[in-house]
Design a protein around this motif. Structure first.
Motif, PDB file in Angstrom:
ATOM      1  N   TYR A 168      -9.472   8.775   8.202  1.00  0.00           N
ATOM      2  CA  TYR A 168      -9.903   7.628   9.014  1.00  0.00           C
ATOM      3  C   TYR A 168     -10.084   6.392   8.126  1.00  0.00           C
ATOM      4  N   HIS A 169     -10.760   6.589   7.014  1.00  0.00           N
ATOM      5  CA  HIS A 169     -10.989   5.499   6.063  1.00  0.00           C
ATOM      6  C   HIS A 169      -9.679   5.018   5.446  1.00  0.00           C
ATOM      7  N   ASP A 224      -6.171  13.090   2.749  1.00  0.00           N
ATOM      8  CA  ASP A 224      -7.435  13.288   3.464  1.00  0.00           C
ATOM      9  C   ASP A 224      -8.541  13.665   2.489  1.00  0.00           C
ATOM     10  N   PRO A 238      -7.239   2.957  14.508  1.00  0.00           N
ATOM     11  CA  PRO A 238      -7.184   4.252  15.203  1.00  0.00           C
ATOM     12  C   PRO A 238      -6.626   4.135  16.620  1.00  0.00           C
ATOM     13  N   GLY A 262     -11.712  16.328   8.844  1.00  0.00           N
ATOM     14  CA  GLY A 262     -12.938  15.755   9.418  1.00  0.00           C
ATOM     15  C   GLY A 262     -14.144  16.124   8.570  1.00  0.00           C
ATOM     16  N   GLY A 302      -9.967  16.098  12.371  1.00  0.00           N
ATOM     17  CA  GLY A 302      -9.996  14.631  12.412  1.00  0.00           C
ATOM     18  C   GLY A 302      -9.820  14.090  13.828  1.00  0.00           C
ATOM     19  N   THR A 347      -4.399  15.851  11.305  1.00  0.00           N
ATOM     20  CA  THR A 347      -5.471  14.828  11.320  1.00  0.00           C
ATOM     21  C   THR A 347      -6.533  15.021  10.234  1.00  0.00           C
ATOM     22  N   SER A 368     -14.776  12.638  16.436  1.00  0.00           N
ATOM     23  CA  SER A 368     -15.722  12.088  15.460  1.00  0.00           C
ATOM     24  C   SER A 368     -17.012  12.909  15.446  1.00  0.00           C
ATOM     25  N   ASN A 427     -11.373  10.237  17.934  1.00  0.00           N
ATOM     26  CA  ASN A 427     -11.110   9.253  16.871  1.00  0.00           C
ATOM     27  C   ASN A 427      -9.909   8.371  17.197  1.00  0.00           C
ATOM     28  N   PHE A 428      -8.973   8.915  17.988  1.00  0.00           N
ATOM     29  CA  PHE A 428      -7.739   8.180  18.300  1.00  0.00           C
ATOM     30  C   PHE A 428      -7.613   8.110  19.827  1.00  0.00           C
ATOM     31  N   SER A 487      -7.481   2.702   7.483  1.00  0.00           N
ATOM     32  CA  SER A 487      -7.895   1.286   7.479  1.00  0.00           C
ATOM     33  C   SER A 487      -7.385   0.580   6.229  1.00  0.00           C
TER      34      SER A 487
END
Ligand SMILES: [Zn+2]
Length: 291
Positions: free
Chosen positions: A89-90, A21, A99, A78, A117, A75, A120, A126-127, A93
């Motif tokens: 999050y990044h 993270d 997500p 954030g 996390g 998570t 947002s 976010n999920f 991907s």
């Protein structure tokens, strides 16, 4: 310089990935080891060839995949601890995980670096399809308007950040939160282990598949130089440092005896390895990188 941090391995039928993270710098003393002297903490860092004027905190999230299931354990931070953290999050991907594919999120505890996390910056989940699993004791503590963080050795404004993060990230997901008791199988093959002390419902997760066991200890210890080498060292973030110490010793003794592979959230990436008992302290043996 920027390394995308993910590390794949397997636990029986689970495909496991540690996803970094990010990292941020903090003054090491008294945050880490308020019950030791500044000199002792600086010695501990320099013995590990680390700078003594700051401590680099890393956060490492675990992803477990099995068939259509995608389970996150914690998570990330954030936006709660600045722009160097909050990369989960990044980085998801980067491994082509969307997500909305996350089915479950298991939370070790509700400190801001583990739950921020969830929601947002604009307040949306976010999920969106994930159920959130949380120890009953942890949820009962953090769901209240008034949260007593008086044992934490932090300035009031910093404590308030923890309270705000809990309210901000958990309340919008209230309907998706499912609580568990220690000993319970939370999702198939993942068991909740009592690891209280750092927080009132702090949880470790034992993952078992095809006779392979793996332990996610959350914040039972923070860094090999600090509370592994000096298990009696607390952190300023402990709700009950004495109980956190008892939990640390019990879990590390067991992990060393069983030679079980484990991850700890703040150990340097990829944060997977074994612990070895040496006298009355412990050593970290990180796994060899797999290409
Ligand atoms: Zn933490």
């Amino acid at each position: 310089m920027n390394n995308v941090a993910y590390y794949h391995f397997t636990i029986g039928k689970f495909k496991a990935t540690i996803i970094g993270d990010g990292q941020a710098q903090f003054p090491p003393h008294p945050l880490y080891a308020p019950n030791a002297s500044k000199t002792q903490v600086e010695d501990a860092l320099s013995n590990h060839f680390l700078p003594t004027d700051f401590y680099t905190l890393q956060c490492n999230v675990m992803l477990l995949e099995r068939d259509k299931e995608k389970i996150l354990i914690d998570t990330g931070a954030g936006t709660s601890l600045g722009p160097q953290l909050g990369k989960l999050y990044h980085n998801l991907s980067a491994i082509h995980v969307k997500p909305e594919e996350i089915t479950s999120i298991l939370i070790t505890h509700c400190h801001l670096d583990h739950i921020s996390g969830l929601i947002s910056e604009n307040g949306a989940p976010n999920f969106p399809n994930a159920l959130i699993f949380l120890a009953e004791k942890e949820w009962n503590f953090w769901k209240e308007d008034f949260i007593d963080l008086s044992p934490m050795l932090l300035e009031d404004a910093f404590k308030q950040n923890f309270i705000n993060a809990a309210h901000r990230n958990l309340r919008p997901l209230r309907d998706k939160i499912q609580t568990f008791k220690f000993g319970q199988e939370v999702v198939s093959g993942v068991y909740a282990i009592d690891a209280v002390g750092h927080t009132p419902g702090h949880t470790a997760f034992l993952i078992q598949s095809d006779n392979v066991s793996f332990l996610n200890v959350g914040d039972v210890f923070h860094h090999p130089a600090f509370d592994l080498e000096h298990p009696e060292w607390a952190t300023a973030f402990d709700q009950d440092p004495k109980q956190a110490y008892k939990t640390r010793i019990k879990m590390l003794d067991q992990a060393a005896t069983d030679k079980v592979m484990l991850t700890s959230y703040h150990v340097p990436f990829p944060a997977v390895g074994h612990v070895r008992k040496k006298g009355n302290h412990y050593e970290w043996e990180g796994i060899m990188w797999k290409f």
